[in-house]
Design a protein around this motif. Structure first.
Motif, PDB file in Angstrom:
ATOM      1  N   ILE A   1      47.732  42.442  33.563  1.00 17.74           N
ATOM      2  CA  ILE A   1      47.032  43.176  32.498  1.00 17.74           C
ATOM      3  C   ILE A   1      46.627  44.560  32.995  1.00 17.74           C
ATOM      4  O   ILE A   1      46.818  45.569  32.291  1.00 17.74           O
ATOM      5  CB  ILE A   1      45.811  42.377  31.993  1.00 17.74           C
ATOM      6  N   ALA A   2      46.105  44.644  34.210  1.00 13.22           N
ATOM      7  CA  ALA A   2      45.676  45.932  34.776  1.00 13.22           C
ATOM      8  C   ALA A   2      46.854  46.871  35.037  1.00 13.22           C
ATOM      9  O   ALA A   2      46.695  48.092  35.004  1.00 13.22           O
ATOM     10  CB  ALA A   2      44.899  45.696  36.071  1.00 13.22           C
ATOM     11  N   ALA A   3      48.031  46.310  35.276  1.00  7.55           N
ATOM     12  CA  ALA A   3      49.203  47.131  35.598  1.00  7.55           C
ATOM     13  C   ALA A   3      49.906  47.682  34.369  1.00  7.55           C
ATOM     14  O   ALA A   3      50.831  48.486  34.496  1.00  7.55           O
ATOM     15  CB  ALA A   3      50.197  46.296  36.437  1.00  7.55           C
TER      16      ALA A   3
ATOM     17  N   LEU B   1      46.751  36.562  39.005  1.00  8.01           N
ATOM     18  CA  LEU B   1      48.040  37.149  38.609  1.00  8.01           C
ATOM     19  C   LEU B   1      47.939  37.750  37.209  1.00  8.01           C
ATOM     20  O   LEU B   1      48.381  38.882  36.974  1.00  8.01           O
ATOM     21  CB  LEU B   1      49.148  36.091  38.671  1.00  8.01           C
ATOM     22  N   LYS B   2      47.342  37.013  36.289  1.00  3.45           N
ATOM     23  CA  LYS B   2      47.172  37.499  34.916  1.00  3.45           C
ATOM     24  C   LYS B   2      46.369  38.797  34.907  1.00  3.45           C
ATOM     25  O   LYS B   2      46.755  39.768  34.241  1.00  3.45           O
ATOM     26  CB  LYS B   2      46.474  36.418  34.084  1.00  3.45           C
TER      27      LYS B   2
END
Length: 170
Positions: free
Chosen positions: A166-168, A161-162
């Motif tokens: 971060i990627a989004a 999820l983290k």
């Protein structure tokens, strides 16, 4: 508001927390976020209470000492501010308190007299070691409702999820 049932299927006891803001027909992602927030707040509240009762220290002072423990050579005030995610003024106030207790010292940078490095004193290191050992036991106790496999699974899922969050970021 419809009460959300826990993992076991039994109705959770009435409480006032972020999760109670959710309804059974709310999107599962929203309910998960509220549950994560509630768990974080419950753990943080318990740790704050225990630090205060056992060591007469606040969580921000413990956090500052933890950052310094990771960097024995010390950190500048701006580095502490970034690591603790608080303003420079907050770090100054917290550092003043911990310095009065004899747990840290400020040293003028040899290359820039405007910059101070803060580091743990020997007394600060000894006190932090004791606090950190108990803190670890408290966290293990709070996570005691999960077995090692469940903790590993949750750690893995929250890591994914983290990474997604971060990627989004735009």
């Amino acid at each position: 508001m419809t009460q959300i049932k826990g993992v076991t299927g039994a109705a959770a006891p009435p409480r006032c927390d972020r999760e109670t803001q959710a309804c059974a027909d709310d999107h599962q992602a929203l309910r998960l976020w509220l549950r994560l927030l509630t768990c974080t707040n419950l753990i943080e509240g318990d740790v704050r209470r225990r630090l205060s009762q056992r060591f007469s220290i606040t969580l921000p002072r413990f956090d500052l000492m933890a950052q310094l423990h990771r960097c024995p050579e010390g950190l500048t005030m701006s580095e502490l501010s970034k690591r603790m995610m608080v303003t420079g003024g907050n770090v100054t106030g917290i550092t003043d308190q911990v310095e009065r207790e004899g747990y840290v010292v400020r040293e003028v940078s040899p290359t820039d007299r405007r910059v101070f490095r803060v580091r743990l004193t020997e007394a600060g290191q000894t006190a932090f070691d004791e606090m950190a050992a108990e803190h670890e036991l408290w966290i293990k106790d709070l996570m005691g409702g999960l077995d090692d496999g469940e903790i590993s699974q949750l750690l893995n899922l929250l890591g994914r999820l983290k990474d997604h969050i971060i990627a989004a970021k735009p």
